[in-house]
Enzyme design. Structure first.
Site, short mmCIF file in Angstrom:
data_model
loop_
_atom_site.label_atom_id
_atom_site.label_comp_id
_atom_site.label_asym_id
_atom_site.label_seq_id
_atom_site.Cartn_x
_atom_site.Cartn_y
_atom_site.Cartn_z
N ASP A 148 39.12 57.79 35.66
CA ASP A 148 37.67 57.70 35.52
C ASP A 148 37.00 57.58 36.89
OD1 ASP A 148 38.91 55.08 35.65
OD2 ASP A 148 36.88 54.27 35.42
N GLU A 149 35.74 57.98 36.92
CA GLU A 149 34.83 57.74 38.04
C GLU A 149 35.43 58.13 39.39
OE1 GLU A 149 32.14 54.09 36.25
OE2 GLU A 149 33.94 53.56 37.39
N ARG A 175 39.35 42.86 39.06
CA ARG A 175 38.12 42.38 39.70
C ARG A 175 38.16 40.87 39.90
NH1 ARG A 175 36.42 46.95 36.99
NH2 ARG A 175 35.78 48.52 38.52
N ASP A 234 42.51 48.06 40.71
CA ASP A 234 41.20 48.66 40.92
C ASP A 234 40.82 48.51 42.39
OD1 ASP A 234 38.45 49.66 40.40
OD2 ASP A 234 38.97 49.27 38.32
N HIS A 268 39.30 54.80 42.10
CA HIS A 268 39.51 53.35 42.05
C HIS A 268 40.78 52.98 42.82
CE1 HIS A 268 36.17 52.37 39.41
NE2 HIS A 268 36.51 53.39 38.63
N ASP A 289 31.53 43.01 28.96
CA ASP A 289 30.81 42.44 30.10
C ASP A 289 29.32 42.45 29.86
OD1 ASP A 289 31.12 45.22 30.22
OD2 ASP A 289 30.76 45.29 32.37
#
Length: 755
Positions: A323-324, A164, A193, A260, A418
């Protein structure tokens, strides 16, 4: 020598009450066994370090000790001979489990004994901590003591998200140094990502040429921010890996799949399902729908990438994400659906399981093990030797262990760094959950729900620093430490070995000595937080002080310096306005970082920053950084992005004739799918919209309306001023704005009541 049991070491009161025990150094993580000895050892520039002939591991540990002492005290000790004074000896001998060591400190010298390289290094770290109990340069004397030590878990980790926001190789080396002196041993490196691809893959250069860079998102009409990004060349990665190996840190790379995947698909569109990518999507945050397709050529791409990763990283684990991975693009692709039917796969969850099985097979052929986030448990078709990183709470680890899979505990939000450590203007941007030092320290890596016979499947514990909102390296360091030291102790020390107060007593000197290693750690846990109780019309204010660590505090109200002789805070006190408040937390007679200076006046009591306001709801609360200016200080806005609405509780509205709200705007750059359609606003009554203030509750009477017209088109902060209906005393104010849509997000920087 008789060693103290773990239970005795945990008794901080006993340490304070027994003079001999009080002489043991404050070590972090807390050792398994610790005992005070007789006499004192003096270490000077003439003290020599000896290592067994030809023992490269011992030589490395000795060099690390010499370098650390040089950085902390200006003592660069010679290695190889005993020297003229006392000596420090490294001895290779069995000490039990991996990474264990013994350290014996007497007036004649210090001996570090271990059976492996890691143990020798950690013995050196412990001796360095003992020799840096207080700041200072030059020779040092330490009371004799003995340690026998070994870790509770073999995986004591941190995850760094470089996808990121990119961190320099120099920062990664600093992080490795900071990890090593806390006996953390695993760096999970999130290199890929949606927002960026950070690892050079020679066969596919577009991955970094295109997807190593992006323009940050900006609100409509705001100047475009400069392009940001970067990537690590394979030579840089080899150098970092060698650096980490010298400090007993294994780096586990992560290459995300099947979700991602936007960065890879941006560079090579044929890897996706054909859904177009709107320009600038790579600068959004959230859960993206773009997934890899199932073509053999795509698996060939992924296997090629993994082969280059494997050639670089010696870690037995390769993290592949998992994930996700939202499935709407797979569901909407006729080609994917046809492939599923041909393969006899019943649904998209089973499809992801098949995807992971194929990747796991490739890793197995290369002699590596797959590790992934806990979503790979879904479908009950986990690759047989897969390891799970449990992030959606602890349930993934429980399920994995019961099924015979190893797991690493890394649950959100507790171990997601975070999340912010406090709510003050000191804090950088981040997620709005309060995850303070005490919360992290309270976490235990072995859930009670895992049967005793399966608890060996818990490999350890890991904290994650996701960097959507962590733009700079200084902020990354602030968000990581000292919370990472709490993780280190939880991963190393025996369960229940110490309480939070004992940890605080040891983490304060640890952060002090780490400053010599370039760390400016967060002082959120120790910062004094004042609050005020004021009745409009009064000439005095009641002040309450607090700090997260529960430390004693001292203060002055006349602007004088806070010292060990200043008044001790015993509870809320009344002071006549104006007040020149200074306050600090103390450990013994020493102030710790986090001292505050506040000038309290009638005007300041009628002013609140957004940090002191409450959000009306807590769906997705973020502290978002302004997108302006490109350089220099930017505002940070605390807001629930699904319901931008703020409460000022007990606002001193009595006698105020106007209200001023300083506002800014940021882009709605969030991939939230259909949830975006559920974000509703009251319809505006002016073309540009307006901020609206209600009294009592958000359904209470409307007492002020402030049109947004002066702020539209201004990329920075704008102070809006409006008439306030007459009110009395203290009253809650609800503040929100009207709009026709979510773009941009308007947010509050500060609110002021004007007489």
């Amino acid at each position: 020598m008789i060693f103290l049991s773990r239970s005795l070491v945990a008794l901080g009161a006993l340490l304070a009450a027994t003079p001999a025990l009080a002489q043991v150094p404050k070590l972090l993580p807390l050792p398994a066994e610790l005992h005070a000895g007789q006499g004192r050892l003096a270490v000077t520039g003439a003290t020599g370090i000896t290592v067994p002939a030809g023992d490269a591991g011992a030589r490395n540990a000795a060099e690390r000790l010499s370098v650390l002492l040089d950085e902390s005290r200006g003592l660069r000790l010679a290695i190889g001979t005993a020297g003229k004074g006392a000596s420090i000896r490294f001895v290779r001998a069995a000490t039990g489990k991996p990474e264990s060591y013994r350290l014996d400190v007497t007036p004649r010298g210090a001996t570090i004994t271990a059976g492996d390289d890691a143990g020798l290094l950690y013995g050196a770290v412990t001796l360095w901590q003992a020799l840096t109990q207080t700041p200072g340069r030059g020779p040092v004397t330490v009371s004799a003591f003995d340690v026998a030590d070994a870790p509770r878990f073999g995986w004591r980790g941190l995850m760094l998200d470089s996808a990121r926001h990119f961190q320099s190789p120099d920062y990664v080396r600093h992080l490795i140094d900071w990890m090593a002196v806390n006996k953390l041993n695993t760096l999970h490196w999130h290199l890929v990502d949606d927002q960026g691809w950070r690892i050079e893959i020679k066969k596919y250069p577009k991955l970094t040429e295109i997807s190593g860079w992006r323009h940050p998102a900006t609100a409509p009409g705001a100047p475009q921010l400069p392009k940001i990004g970067g990537f690590y060349t394979q030579d840089e990665i080899r150098s970092i890996l060698a650096y980490a190996a010298q400090r007993n840190i294994t780096i586990v790379p992560e290459i995300e799949m099947p979700g991602h995947a936007l960065a890879a698909i941006r560079a090579y569109p044929e890897l996706g399902t054909g859904v177009p990518i709107p320009p600038g999507t790579e600068s959004d945050w959230g859960v993206f729908p773009w997934l890899y397709n199932l073509d053999d050529s795509t698996f060939g791409f992924l296997e090629d990438v993994l082969d280059e990763v494997i050639a670089l990283f010696p870690s037995k684990f390769i993290h592949v994400g998992g994930d996700e991975a939202t499935k709407e693009q797979w569901k909407g692709s006729a080609r994917i659906q046809a492939q599923m039917k041909a393969l006899g796969i019943k649904d998209e969850t089973a499809l992801q399981a098949a995807f992971m099985h194929r990747i796991a097979g490739h890793l197995t052929k290369r002699g590596r093990k797959l590790i992934g986030w806990d979503e790979i448990l879904e479908g009950n078709e986990v690759p047989p030797d897969a390891t799970i990183t449990s992030w959606r709470g602890i349930e993934g680890a429980i399920t994995a262990a019961k099924a015979g899979h190893d797991a690493v505990l890394s649950p959100a939000p507790t171990l997601y760094f975070d999340n912010r450590q406090g709510f003050s203007d000191t804090e950088p941007p981040g997620r709005g959950n309060l995850i303070d030092l005490k919360t992290v320290y309270a976490f235990d890596p072995v859930p009670d729900a895992i049967p005793a016979a399966q608890q060996h499947h818990v490999l350890g514990v890991q904290a994650n620093l996701w960097t959507e909102h962590v733009r700079t390296e200084a902020r990354a360091a602030w968000q990581t430490f000292p919370r990472a030291s709490a993780v280190a102790e939880k991963g190393w020390s025996a369960k229940g070995a110490s309480d939070f107060g004992g940890f605080v007593d040891r983490v304060i000197p640890q952060m002090t000595r780490m400053r010599d290693l370039g760390l400016n750690a967060s002082f959120s846990a120790f910062e004094v937080q004042p609050s005020y109780d004021y009745a409009p019309g009064s000439d005095s204010v009641t002040v309450t002080l607090a700090n997260q660590a529960g430390l004693a505090m001292r203060y002055t109200v006349d602007g004088g310096a806070v010292t060990a002789n200043s008044p001790a805070y015993a509870g809320p006190f009344k002071a006549t306005l104006p007040v020149a408040l200074k306050a600090a937390a103390f450990k013994g007679d020493r102030a710790v970082p986090g001292e505050i200076t506040r000038t309290i006046t009638l005007q300041s009591l009628r002013w609140r920053s957004d940090e002191a306001l409450k959000t009306c709801t807590s769906r997705v609360v973020l502290a978002l950084e302004d997108d302006y200016p490109a350089t220099g200080k930017r505002a940070t806005f605390v807001s629930d992005i699904f319901n931008p609405c703020w409460l000022w509780e007990k606002a001193p509205v009595g006698g105020a004739r106007q209200i001023a709200i300083t506002v800014g705007q940021v882009p709605f750059n969030f991939q939230v799918g259909k949830d975006r359609d559920g974000i509703k606003f009251e319809a505006p009554t002016t073309p540009e919209g307006e901020f609206v203030v209600h009294a009592g509750t958000c359904e209470g009477p409307r007492v002020a309306v402030l049109p947004l017209a002066p702020a539209v088109g201004n990329p920075g902060l704008t102070r809006l001023v409006g008439t306030l209906a007459p009110r009395a005393g203290n009253e809650t104010l609800c503040i929100r704005y009207t709009a026709r849509g979510v773009e941009p997000i308007w947010a509050i920087d500060a609110v002021e009541l004007v007489q």
